[in-house]
Write an enzyme that holds these catalytic residues in place. Structure first.
Site, PDB file in Angstrom:
ATOM      1  N   LYS A 162      34.647  -0.832 -23.186  1.00 50.78           N
ATOM      2  CA  LYS A 162      34.829  -2.770 -22.731  1.00 50.78           C
ATOM      3  C   LYS A 162      34.477  -3.523 -23.291  1.00 50.78           C
ATOM      4  CE  LYS A 162      33.194  -0.927 -17.916  1.00 50.78           C
ATOM      5  NZ  LYS A 162      32.486  -0.998 -16.949  1.00 50.78           N
ATOM      6  N   ASP A 167      32.433  -6.738 -13.473  1.00 51.69           N
ATOM      7  CA  ASP A 167      31.250  -5.785 -12.986  1.00 51.69           C
ATOM      8  C   ASP A 167      29.914  -5.955 -12.248  1.00 51.69           C
ATOM      9  OD1 ASP A 167      33.010  -3.113 -14.138  1.00 51.69           O
ATOM     10  OD2 ASP A 167      32.034  -3.591 -15.761  1.00 51.69           O
TER      11      ASP A 167
HETATM   12  P1  NDP Z   1      29.269   2.991 -22.314  1.00 54.03           P
HETATM   13  O1  NDP Z   1      29.665   4.191 -22.844  1.00 54.03           O
HETATM   14  O2  NDP Z   1      29.187   1.265 -22.695  1.00 54.03           O
HETATM   15  O3  NDP Z   1      27.485   3.152 -22.312  1.00 54.03           O
HETATM   16  C1  NDP Z   1      26.970   4.206 -22.224  1.00 54.03           C
HETATM   17  C2  NDP Z   1      25.310   4.286 -22.129  1.00 54.03           C
HETATM   18  O4  NDP Z   1      25.036   5.455 -21.285  1.00 54.03           O
HETATM   19  C3  NDP Z   1      24.662   4.258 -23.419  1.00 54.03           C
HETATM   20  O5  NDP Z   1      23.391   3.480 -23.294  1.00 54.03           O
HETATM   21  C4  NDP Z   1      24.431   5.631 -23.982  1.00 54.03           C
HETATM   22  O6  NDP Z   1      23.455   5.495 -24.985  1.00 54.03           O
HETATM   23  C5  NDP Z   1      24.229   6.612 -22.201  1.00 54.03           C
HETATM   24  N1  NDP Z   1      24.424   7.497 -22.492  1.00 54.03           N
HETATM   25  C6  NDP Z   1      25.719   8.477 -22.132  1.00 54.03           C
HETATM   26  N2  NDP Z   1      25.743  10.039 -22.698  1.00 54.03           N
HETATM   27  C7  NDP Z   1      23.985   9.524 -22.253  1.00 54.03           C
HETATM   28  C8  NDP Z   1      23.326  11.235 -21.156  1.00 54.03           C
HETATM   29  N3  NDP Z   1      23.659  12.145 -21.471  1.00 54.03           N
HETATM   30  N4  NDP Z   1      22.517  10.712 -21.786  1.00 54.03           N
HETATM   31  C9  NDP Z   1      21.532   9.632 -21.700  1.00 54.03           C
HETATM   32  N5  NDP Z   1      22.435   8.675 -22.086  1.00 54.03           N
HETATM   33  C10 NDP Z   1      23.902   8.482 -22.050  1.00 54.03           C
HETATM   34  O7  NDP Z   1      30.347   2.787 -21.069  1.00 54.03           O
HETATM   35  P2  NDP Z   1      29.324   1.654 -19.570  1.00 54.03           P
HETATM   36  O8  NDP Z   1      28.582   1.164 -19.218  1.00 54.03           O
HETATM   37  O9  NDP Z   1      31.290   1.152 -19.909  1.00 54.03           O
HETATM   38  O10 NDP Z   1      29.605   2.615 -18.362  1.00 54.03           O
HETATM   39  C11 NDP Z   1      29.008   3.620 -17.978  1.00 54.03           C
HETATM   40  C12 NDP Z   1      28.824   3.582 -16.319  1.00 54.03           C
HETATM   41  O11 NDP Z   1      28.754   3.281 -15.819  1.00 54.03           O
HETATM   42  C13 NDP Z   1      30.160   4.833 -16.576  1.00 54.03           C
HETATM   43  O12 NDP Z   1      29.582   6.198 -16.280  1.00 54.03           O
HETATM   44  C14 NDP Z   1      31.182   4.440 -15.875  1.00 54.03           C
HETATM   45  O13 NDP Z   1      31.630   5.247 -14.992  1.00 54.03           O
HETATM   46  C15 NDP Z   1      29.848   3.743 -14.957  1.00 54.03           C
HETATM   47  N6  NDP Z   1      30.772   2.127 -14.430  1.00 54.03           N
HETATM   48  C16 NDP Z   1      31.214   2.009 -13.052  1.00 54.03           C
HETATM   49  C17 NDP Z   1      31.487   0.974 -12.208  1.00 54.03           C
HETATM   50  C18 NDP Z   1      31.384   0.945 -10.819  1.00 54.03           C
HETATM   51  O14 NDP Z   1      32.496   0.516  -9.999  1.00 54.03           O
HETATM   52  N7  NDP Z   1      31.309   1.764 -10.910  1.00 54.03           N
HETATM   53  C19 NDP Z   1      31.939  -0.027 -13.334  1.00 54.03           C
HETATM   54  C20 NDP Z   1      31.452  -0.298 -15.116  1.00 54.03           C
HETATM   55  C21 NDP Z   1      30.595   1.205 -15.062  1.00 54.03           C
HETATM   56  P3  NDP Z   1      23.157   5.776 -26.280  1.00 54.03           P
HETATM   57  O15 NDP Z   1      23.049   4.239 -26.072  1.00 54.03           O
HETATM   58  O16 NDP Z   1      21.853   6.629 -26.481  1.00 54.03           O
HETATM   59  O17 NDP Z   1      24.604   6.411 -26.848  1.00 54.03           O
END
Ligand code: NDP
Length: 263
Positions: free
Chosen positions: A63, A99
């Site tokens: 995104k 979103d």
């Molecule tokens: P991003 O990749 O931008 O961000 C992911 C975040 O998750 C980062 O802060 C990362 O931390 C953290 N993270 C990843 N893996 C782990 C882990 N194993 N343990 C702890 N923290 C972790 O993702 P998005 O913001 O685009 O999406 C996030 C989630 O939201 C997804 O699962 C997506 O499917 C869901 N979503 C659902 C929507 C809906 O309509 N229901 C709409 C938008 C998103 P770090 O900075 O340390 O890497």
């Protein structure tokens, strides 16, 4: 026939094709919506145009890359630097974010919230934090690593990483990490999650279609919770309205998209 798609990695779990195709089919709009598994986010723009797309949604982890790819960004996406909806406007890539408003729709049933904790600091967290701040809601953010917290500090959120976490009371805690999406992980170490859950009234997860380990724990502790299905519906309705450029009524889009959830 117009073609739309969702870009993500992973993307096979996405319900977006079902939702948008249900609207197109039942409202006789000549279009089709598919999934594109994109590993390299820097290839988003060239892939979009090489497929001849009229519009697209963007999901994890592209995104922020989508924001950079746009020729023009409009509305709330400009405030947060995060794009989840792309529209091809005469060969120019226009970016939007649906979103945050989709999520506000999803949590209406919790009533007024004054104080939220967001787990994660990615694109979704940015959109939600900025939207909450607009409504005067106090926002705290807890993330695994420190790097991505800078944005949240700048806009006035309280921030923690796993080492600096401190107990506080919240009305709502939201998991926006991808922990639990394709694994059975919690969004933070179990001691922290137990403490967070002992101090909140409501819990939400952005992940939909499964009971994540985070929601499972909330359920065991009898906390009112919801998954990301209504958020998905809310963002999808608003994205579809942009895709069809006002040729369909918002209420009709909502009705058809809701129907797709029972398919
Ligand atoms: P991003 O990749 O931008 O961000 C992911 C975040 O998750 C980062 O802060 C990362 O931390 C953290 N993270 C990843 N893996 C782990 C882990 N194993 N343990 C702890 N923290 C972790 O993702 P998005 O913001 O685009 O999406 C996030 C989630 O939201 C997804 O699962 C997506 O499917 C869901 N979503 C659902 C929507 C809906 O309509 N229901 C709409 C938008 C998103 P770090 O900075 O340390 O890497």
């Amino acid at each position: 026939m117009k073609l739309f798609a969702i870009f993500g990695d992973p993307v096979s779990h996405s319900r977006s094709p079902l939702m948008h195709n249900c609207v197109f089919k039942n409202l006789n709009y000549k279009a089709c919506y598919t999934r594109v598994h994109l590993k390299d986010g820097s290839k988003l723009k060239e892939t979009f145009f090489s497929l001849g797309l009229s519009g697209a949604n963007v999901t994890v982890p592209h995104k922020e890359e989508a924001y950079k790819a746009c020729d023009e960004v409009r509305g709330f996406a400009k405030t947060v630097g995060v794009v989840n909806t792309l529209v091809n406007e005469n060969g120019r890539l226009i970016g939007y974010n649906t979103d945050a408003d989709g999520f506000m729709y999803a949590i209406e049933e919790f009533g007024k919230v004054n104080n939220v904790l967001i787990l994660g600091a990615g694109g979704t967290a940015k959109a939600l934090a900025s939207r909450f701040m607009q409504d005067g809601i106090k926002v705290s953010v807890l993330n695994r690593s420190e790097g991505r917290l800078a944005y949240f500090k700048e806009i006035g959120c309280e921030t923690f990483n796993w080492d600096t976490y401190k107990t506080a009371k919240y009305d709502l805690v939201i998991n926006t990490t991808s922990a639990g999406l394709k694994d059975e992980e919690l969004p933070a170490p179990k001691e922290i999650i137990n403490d967070v859950l002992a101090n909140t009234s409501f819990v939400a997860d952005a992940i939909y279609g499964k009971l994540t380990p985070f929601l499972k724990l909330a359920q065991e502790k009898n906390i009112t919770f919801k998954d990301g299905a209504d958020m998905l519906l809310g963002q999808g309705v608003l994205a579809n309205e942009l895709f069809v450029d006002k040729k369909l009524k918002l209420e009709d889009i909502k009705t058809q998209m809701k129907r797709s959830f029972s398919l």
